[in-house]
Design a protein around this motif. Structure first.
Motif, short mmCIF file in Angstrom:
data_model
loop_
_atom_site.label_atom_id
_atom_site.label_comp_id
_atom_site.label_asym_id
_atom_site.label_seq_id
_atom_site.Cartn_x
_atom_site.Cartn_y
_atom_site.Cartn_z
N CYS A 149 -19.46 -8.84 -2.57
CA CYS A 149 -19.00 -10.22 -2.80
C CYS A 149 -20.04 -11.04 -3.55
CB CYS A 149 -18.64 -10.88 -1.47
SG CYS A 149 -20.02 -10.98 -0.34
N GLY A 150 -20.92 -10.34 -4.28
CA GLY A 150 -21.91 -11.03 -5.12
C GLY A 150 -22.87 -11.91 -4.33
N PHE A 151 -23.19 -11.51 -3.10
CA PHE A 151 -24.08 -12.34 -2.26
C PHE A 151 -25.48 -12.42 -2.89
CE2 PHE A 151 -27.23 -13.09 1.00
CZ PHE A 151 -26.64 -14.06 1.80
N LEU A 152 -25.96 -13.64 -3.09
CA LEU A 152 -27.31 -13.82 -3.64
C LEU A 152 -28.00 -14.95 -2.89
CD1 LEU A 152 -26.73 -13.82 -7.51
CD2 LEU A 152 -28.02 -12.10 -6.20
N GLU A 153 -29.27 -14.73 -2.54
CA GLU A 153 -30.05 -15.83 -1.95
C GLU A 153 -30.33 -16.82 -3.07
OE1 GLU A 153 -32.56 -15.65 1.02
OE2 GLU A 153 -31.48 -14.06 2.03
N ALA A 154 -30.34 -18.10 -2.75
CA ALA A 154 -30.59 -19.11 -3.79
C ALA A 154 -31.31 -20.30 -3.17
CB ALA A 154 -29.26 -19.55 -4.39
N PRO A 291 -27.36 -21.82 -14.39
CA PRO A 291 -28.35 -21.99 -13.31
C PRO A 291 -28.24 -20.85 -12.29
CG PRO A 291 -26.52 -23.53 -13.05
CD PRO A 291 -26.30 -22.83 -14.36
N THR A 292 -29.38 -20.35 -11.83
CA THR A 292 -29.31 -19.29 -10.81
C THR A 292 -29.25 -19.91 -9.42
OG1 THR A 292 -31.67 -19.17 -10.99
CG2 THR A 292 -30.43 -17.41 -12.07
N ASP A 293 -29.69 -21.18 -9.30
CA ASP A 293 -29.73 -21.83 -7.99
C ASP A 293 -28.62 -22.88 -7.87
OD1 ASP A 293 -31.97 -20.47 -6.78
OD2 ASP A 293 -33.15 -21.33 -8.40
N LEU A 294 -28.69 -23.64 -6.79
CA LEU A 294 -27.64 -24.63 -6.50
C LEU A 294 -28.22 -26.03 -6.71
CD1 LEU A 294 -26.88 -23.04 -3.01
CD2 LEU A 294 -25.69 -22.51 -5.14
N TYR A 302 -20.53 -37.62 -5.13
CA TYR A 302 -21.55 -36.75 -5.71
C TYR A 302 -20.94 -35.61 -6.55
CZ TYR A 302 -20.79 -32.64 -2.76
OH TYR A 302 -20.27 -31.51 -2.20
N HIS A 303 -21.84 -34.88 -7.28
CA HIS A 303 -21.45 -33.70 -8.05
C HIS A 303 -22.36 -32.55 -7.66
CE1 HIS A 303 -20.78 -37.30 -10.58
NE2 HIS A 303 -19.62 -36.72 -10.82
N TYR A 304 -21.84 -31.34 -7.74
CA TYR A 304 -22.70 -30.17 -7.53
C TYR A 304 -22.47 -29.15 -8.63
CZ TYR A 304 -18.46 -28.05 -5.55
OH TYR A 304 -17.18 -27.57 -5.37
N TYR A 305 -23.46 -28.29 -8.83
CA TYR A 305 -23.42 -27.32 -9.94
C TYR A 305 -23.93 -25.98 -9.45
CZ TYR A 305 -23.26 -31.80 -12.25
OH TYR A 305 -22.91 -33.09 -12.60
N ARG A 306 -23.27 -24.92 -9.83
CA ARG A 306 -23.73 -23.57 -9.51
C ARG A 306 -23.07 -22.59 -10.47
NH1 ARG A 306 -20.68 -23.39 -3.86
NH2 ARG A 306 -21.95 -25.23 -3.76
#
Ligand SMILES: Cc1cc2nc3c(=O)[nH]c(=O)nc-3n(C[C@H](O)[C@H](O)[C@H](O)COP(=O)(O)OP(=O)(O)OC[C@H]3O[C@@H](n4cnc5c(N)ncnc54)[C@H](O)[C@@H]3O)c2cc1C
Length: 542
Positions: A149-154, A291-294, A302-306
């Motif tokens: 499921c594409g799990f990645l620490e960020a 972006p690799t992070d959040l 607010y807005h968020y990006y990932r």
């Protein structure tokens, strides 16, 4: 004008403050609108204004405009002082449509919706530990069941863009560290936005939730579990055994958990969970610099990006623009603003997807996990996850396992849905209430008149008034007209048309219906009442 409302001395009232309390010599005073009367087994929607006087007390600092309260004390009629020639207070109030008032001590009301951000340090640490256990559980499930499921620490970045936000950021950083989660200031953020200060929290994660849930479902079935799909629960009997009525038959069991986002039917938790809509777009970028992070900004809303890889393509997902369900008239505008924000800051190649969805925010910021209020034995609930359902659903799994298996209880009191004690007499109210106001039963409206009246463009929906009756109308691209009673079948609020989703949304507790009135999301479990539209000629034939 007297008699404008039907407020009497009933079992309990749910009221909303329509002004901040004002200090008087011996009390605080605020006008409040009366929303519901709770009487015996039913909850009756009502209208009217009363005056509340609160005994001076330290807990009053949490009361403000918009606070929702349950009051159990009988109302008193407003009377004059009796001094001849004195100020005619009764008449003055009557002109404002107010006939009743009530003096309240601390134990004579319960605050339902004031957000109490201050849980205290000890509880904040407990929440942080629960979240850490939940993330560990996700990682362990992925390893154990080999879920792709594409799990990645960020790392997660929160950035302030002006002085006011900078101050707030400092508070958040301190509170995060106090809770035992390491947060540090940082000089760079992973998205191209100007900022004055930013903080970073490591050890966060991102994954594809659908692939993850699918992997869990497969693992469950491999171990002998059975998942019944397309099976709508329409009613539950809570006796020695729990019996769930569904559209595919009745199921009997020892225990039942409502993991239905918000429990269906009518429950205290509907008054403690506020429905919000949130918007997202997925775009591809010309420069391939995802972006690799959040990243999260601090504007309101607010807005968020990932970034997310799906089937070999990388997308930038930008989301936010949250608003209370059915409180934004032009929902298309929310998408357009979201897209404009992304186009302004990123070299967008293509806008590939856009969607909006719902979440439920609890009154105090923490989810409700445990016994469903009013059902202390066999019925459980997990709701009010806000925008943190991935993590809190796992906190729910851990907490409910503790309770069901009688294990040492680490988190159950923290997330207890009954953490504010229900007021006396309230359990009557929370019985399942499927009593829909049948305003249009056996009535029909002429196709010709309604068509002329509505003058809708294809794809448009609107609430119109016809023969003194409100009707929710939608015109399909095929020309077909759909008419419904725009009164929510849940607690009888008026639904509003959602332009972007082509749905009828309830502003009170978040029930959503398709344009033809069928239920899309609870808490409603009955469709909107259909209104018969017939052609006049057709009627003449009968
Ligand atoms: C745009 C957006 C972005 C988000 N981003 C994040 C994020 O980045 N991280 C995060 O942690 N959370 C995020 N969230 C929040 C998260 O998606 C939700 O909190 C979470 O999906 C809720 O999960 P749930 O299992 O409680 O409910 P759902 O996922 O809604 O599942 C409930 C299920 O119950 C079924 N159901 C309902 N009523 C009945 C009934 N009567 N009978 C039978 N079945 C029924 C429904 O069909 C559904 O399958 C986001 C939410 C939104 C809207």
């Amino acid at each position: 004008m007297p008699g404008r409302h039907n407020i009497k001395n009933e079992n309990a009232l749910i009221v909303t403050l329509i002004e901040n309390p004002v200090e008087k010599t011996k009390s605080y005073k605020a006008n409040a609108s009366v929303d519901y009367i709770l009487q015996n087994d039913s909850c009756i929607k009502t209208k009217g204004t009363i005056i509340l006087y609160f005994k001076k007390d330290s807990s009053l600092s949490t009361l403000e405009y918009g606070s929702q309260l349950i009051i159990t004390k009988p109302l008193q009629e407003i009377k004059n002082s009796g001094n001849p020639g004195g100020f005619d207070y009764k008449r003055y109030s009557l002109f404002q449509g107010i006939t009743h008032q009530v003096y309240l001590k601390q134990d004579e009301f319960e605050i339902l919706s004031t957000i109490n951000k201050n849980f205290g340090k000890e509880k904040a640490i407990q929440v942080a530990n629960a979240v850490k256990d939940a993330i560990d559980q996700i990682k362990s499930n992925i390893d154990r069941y080999k879920i792709d499921c594409g799990f990645l620490e960020a790392d997660a970045y929160l950035f302030a863009q002006d002085e006011h936000q900078e101050k707030e950021l400092q508070e958040i950083l301190e509170a995060t560290n106090d809770a035992g989660v390491k947060a540090v200031y940082t000089d760079c953020i992973p998205v191209p936005f100007p900022f004055v200060k930013a903080m970073k929290v490591s050890g966060q994660a991102k994954f594809n939730p659908l692939q993850y849930v699918h992997g869990l479902a497969v693992a469950f079935e491999n171990k002998g579990g059975v998942i019944v799909q397309n099976c709508m629960v329409t009613g539950v009997e809570d006796n020695e055994w729990v019996e769930a009525e569904t559209n595919t038959g009745t199921f009997k069991g020892k225990e039942l958990i409502y993991a239905t986002h918000i429990p269906p039917g009518i429950n205290l938790l509907h008054l403690r969970c506020v429905p919000y809509r949130s918007y997202a777009v997925a775009v591809t970028l010309r420069n391939n610099e995802y972006p690799t992070d959040l990243a999260y900004d601090m504007v309101d809303p607010y807005h968020y990006y990932r970034a997310q890889d799906v089937n070999g393509t990388t997308y930038l997902i930008a989301g936010g623009k949250d608003h209370k369900t059915a409180h934004e008239e032009n929902t298309d505008k929310s998408f357009l603003e979201m897209e404009a924000q992304v186009l302004k800051h990123f070299p967008v190649e293509n806008i590939e997807y856009r969607w909006s969805s719902q979440y439920f925010e609890s009154a105090d910021g923490l989810p409700y996990i445990g016994h469903l209020p009013g059902h202390p034995q066999h019925i459980y609930v997990a709701t009010g996850f806000g925008g943190n359902g991935m993590v809190y659903s796992h906190v729910a799994a851990l907490t409910l396992r503790e309770i069901l298996l009688n294990q040492e209880q680490k988190y159950s009191s923290l997330f207890n849905p009954n953490r504010i004690k229900p007021v006396a007499g309230f359990t009557n109210f929370i019985k399942h209430n499927a009593d829909v106001a049948k305003q249009f039963a056996n009535k029909w409206f002429s196709h010709e008149e309604i068509h002329e009246l509505a003058d809708l463009a294809p794809g448009e929906g609107r609430v119109v008034i016809f023969n003194k009756q409100k009707i929710g109308l939608f015109k399909h691209e095929t020309g077909a007209l759909y008419a419904v009673n725009p009164i929510c079948s849940h607690m009888k609020c008026e639904v509003k048309w959602n332009v972007a989703e082509r749905t009828w949304d309830c502003p009170c507790h978040g029930a959503r219906y398709s344009y033809d009135g069928s239920v899309i999301t609870g808490p409603a479990d009955h469709e909107l009442e259909q209104i018969a539209i017939k052609s006049l000629q057709e009627e003449e034939k009968h």
